[in-house]
Write a protein that holds these residues in place. Structure first.
Motif, short mmCIF file in Angstrom:
data_model
loop_
_atom_site.label_atom_id
_atom_site.label_comp_id
_atom_site.label_asym_id
_atom_site.label_seq_id
_atom_site.Cartn_x
_atom_site.Cartn_y
_atom_site.Cartn_z
N PRO A 151 1.08 -1.61 0.02
CA PRO A 151 0.33 0.03 0.17
C PRO A 151 0.61 1.06 -0.05
O PRO A 151 0.29 2.63 -0.09
N GLU A 152 2.26 1.36 0.43
CA GLU A 152 3.10 2.82 -0.03
C GLU A 152 4.72 1.86 -0.35
O GLU A 152 4.69 1.73 -0.50
N SER A 153 4.89 3.54 -0.78
CA SER A 153 6.10 3.24 -1.83
C SER A 153 7.19 3.65 -0.84
O SER A 153 8.41 2.89 -1.05
N THR A 154 6.84 3.38 0.35
CA THR A 154 8.30 5.04 0.52
C THR A 154 8.59 3.38 2.09
O THR A 154 7.48 3.07 2.60
N TYR A 155 9.94 3.30 1.89
CA TYR A 155 10.02 2.80 3.24
C TYR A 155 10.82 3.15 4.96
O TYR A 155 11.50 4.24 4.05
N LEU A 156 10.86 2.87 5.74
CA LEU A 156 11.68 3.30 6.67
C LEU A 156 13.36 2.99 6.81
O LEU A 156 13.52 2.00 5.67
N ILE A 157 13.45 3.75 7.22
CA ILE A 157 15.26 4.25 6.58
C ILE A 157 16.34 2.08 7.06
O ILE A 157 17.13 2.86 5.94
N GLU A 158 15.87 1.84 8.16
CA GLU A 158 16.93 0.85 8.83
C GLU A 158 17.03 -0.43 7.19
O GLU A 158 17.22 -1.00 7.44
N GLY A 159 15.53 -0.24 6.31
CA GLY A 159 15.31 -1.49 5.56
C GLY A 159 16.83 -0.71 4.21
O GLY A 159 16.41 0.51 4.10
N THR A 160 16.29 -1.76 3.54
CA THR A 160 17.79 -1.80 2.11
C THR A 160 16.64 -2.56 1.25
O THR A 160 16.97 -4.01 0.74
N PRO A 161 15.78 -2.16 0.30
CA PRO A 161 15.83 -3.03 -1.13
C PRO A 161 16.20 -3.49 -1.74
O PRO A 161 17.27 -2.74 -1.88
N PRO A 162 15.75 -4.64 -2.34
CA PRO A 162 17.42 -4.91 -3.11
C PRO A 162 17.84 -4.75 -4.77
O PRO A 162 16.66 -3.93 -4.79
N PRO A 163 18.65 -4.52 -5.32
CA PRO A 163 18.71 -3.57 -6.63
C PRO A 163 17.64 -4.07 -7.38
O PRO A 163 17.60 -5.07 -7.91
N GLY A 164 17.29 -3.07 -7.92
CA GLY A 164 15.91 -3.02 -9.22
C GLY A 164 14.76 -3.36 -8.40
O GLY A 164 13.93 -3.37 -10.02
N THR A 165 14.52 -3.02 -7.49
CA THR A 165 12.84 -3.22 -6.41
C THR A 165 12.38 -1.85 -7.47
O THR A 165 12.25 -1.19 -7.35
N ARG A 166 10.94 -2.76 -7.45
CA ARG A 166 9.51 -2.08 -7.49
C ARG A 166 8.81 -1.92 -7.21
O ARG A 166 8.19 -2.95 -6.47
N ILE A 167 7.89 -1.05 -6.84
CA ILE A 167 6.69 -1.18 -5.94
C ILE A 167 5.48 -0.85 -6.75
O ILE A 167 5.24 -0.44 -7.30
N LEU A 168 4.20 -1.75 -6.72
CA LEU A 168 3.26 -1.66 -6.86
C LEU A 168 2.25 -1.55 -6.09
O LEU A 168 1.72 -2.09 -5.09
N THR A 169 1.76 0.12 -5.27
CA THR A 169 1.21 0.48 -5.33
C THR A 169 -0.43 0.17 -5.42
O THR A 169 -1.09 -0.37 -6.47
N PRO A 170 -1.38 0.05 -5.07
CA PRO A 170 -2.61 0.96 -4.88
C PRO A 170 -3.04 1.50 -6.18
O PRO A 170 -4.09 1.18 -7.27
N ALA A 171 -2.59 2.27 -6.43
CA ALA A 171 -2.80 3.35 -7.45
C ALA A 171 -2.27 2.44 -9.03
O ALA A 171 -2.62 2.56 -10.29
N GLY A 172 -1.10 1.56 -8.71
CA GLY A 172 -0.29 0.55 -9.60
C GLY A 172 -1.40 -0.09 -10.11
O GLY A 172 -1.73 0.00 -11.99
N VAL A 173 -2.01 -0.74 -9.57
CA VAL A 173 -3.19 -1.76 -9.54
C VAL A 173 -4.03 -1.03 -9.98
O VAL A 173 -4.19 -2.09 -11.22
N GLU A 174 -4.12 -0.57 -9.51
CA GLU A 174 -5.88 0.94 -10.76
C GLU A 174 -5.20 0.96 -12.53
O GLU A 174 -6.25 0.55 -13.50
N ASP A 175 -4.18 1.19 -12.34
CA ASP A 175 -3.33 1.07 -13.66
C ASP A 175 -3.38 -0.06 -14.22
O ASP A 175 -3.90 -0.15 -16.05
N LEU A 176 -2.43 -1.02 -13.80
CA LEU A 176 -3.08 -2.08 -14.73
C LEU A 176 -4.40 -2.89 -15.10
O LEU A 176 -4.50 -2.98 -16.06
#
Length: 162
Positions: free
Chosen positions: A89-114
């Motif tokens: 539901p959110e594309s922002t991550y807490l600073i303690e975390g590190t997304p793997p390289p190339g990570t993409r986020i599908l938010t509710p707005a993205g689901v609607e676009d799809l």
């Protein structure tokens, strides 16, 4: 959520990809995996049931996604590439975390676009028996950006930190 996982698998299959649910089948790996090319898989982790007050992506969720990338390396051809996709539901991550390289986020707005692109394709392919012509089906899939990595990634965004 099993229903969302089954729906993502079904969508991948309907779009013509090899799609599976490794976590369900093998007890490990991502919720869904789409092979969008012979040498490229989308590793899809669904967090559609997130209801906590702070919706930002937690370290444990990013660690899980990193684990899927490692799982992919261990279980697929060494030359195959993967793109981790987090449905969240959110594309922002807490600073303690590190997304793997190339990570993409599908938010509710993205689901609607799809969903909009898939529905537009379905409407167009039903006109004048377009579904009977493989050439017309391919044209419409391309026109609605439902081929290859575009099918899902067009609706995603890069994660951002707090």
């Amino acid at each position: 959520m099993p229903d969302a996982e089954a729906a993502f698998e079904a969508l991948g299959l309907h779009l013509g990809f090899a799609a599976e649910r490794p976590d369900k089948v093998y007890g490990t790996g991502p919720d869904d995996l789409w092979s969008v090319r012979d040498d490229l898989q989308l590793l899809i982790e669904l967090k559609t049931g997130v209801t906590r007050a702070d919706l930002r992506i937690k370290k444990t969720e990013l660690d899980q996604l990193s684990g899927h990338v490692s799982w992919h390396r261990a279980n697929y051809n060494a030359h195959d590439a993967s793109i981790p996709v987090l449905v969240h539901p959110e594309s922002t991550y807490l600073i303690e975390g590190t997304p793997p390289p190339g990570t993409r986020i599908l938010t509710p707005a993205g689901v609607e676009d799809l969903k909009t692109r898939v529905k537009a394709f379905a409407d167009a392919v039903s006109v004048a028996d377009g579904w009977k012509s493989s050439q017309r089906v391919q044209e419409l899939l391309t026109q609605h950006y439902l081929t290859g990595r575009d099918a899902l990634l067009r609706s995603t965004i890069a994660p951002t930190s707090v």
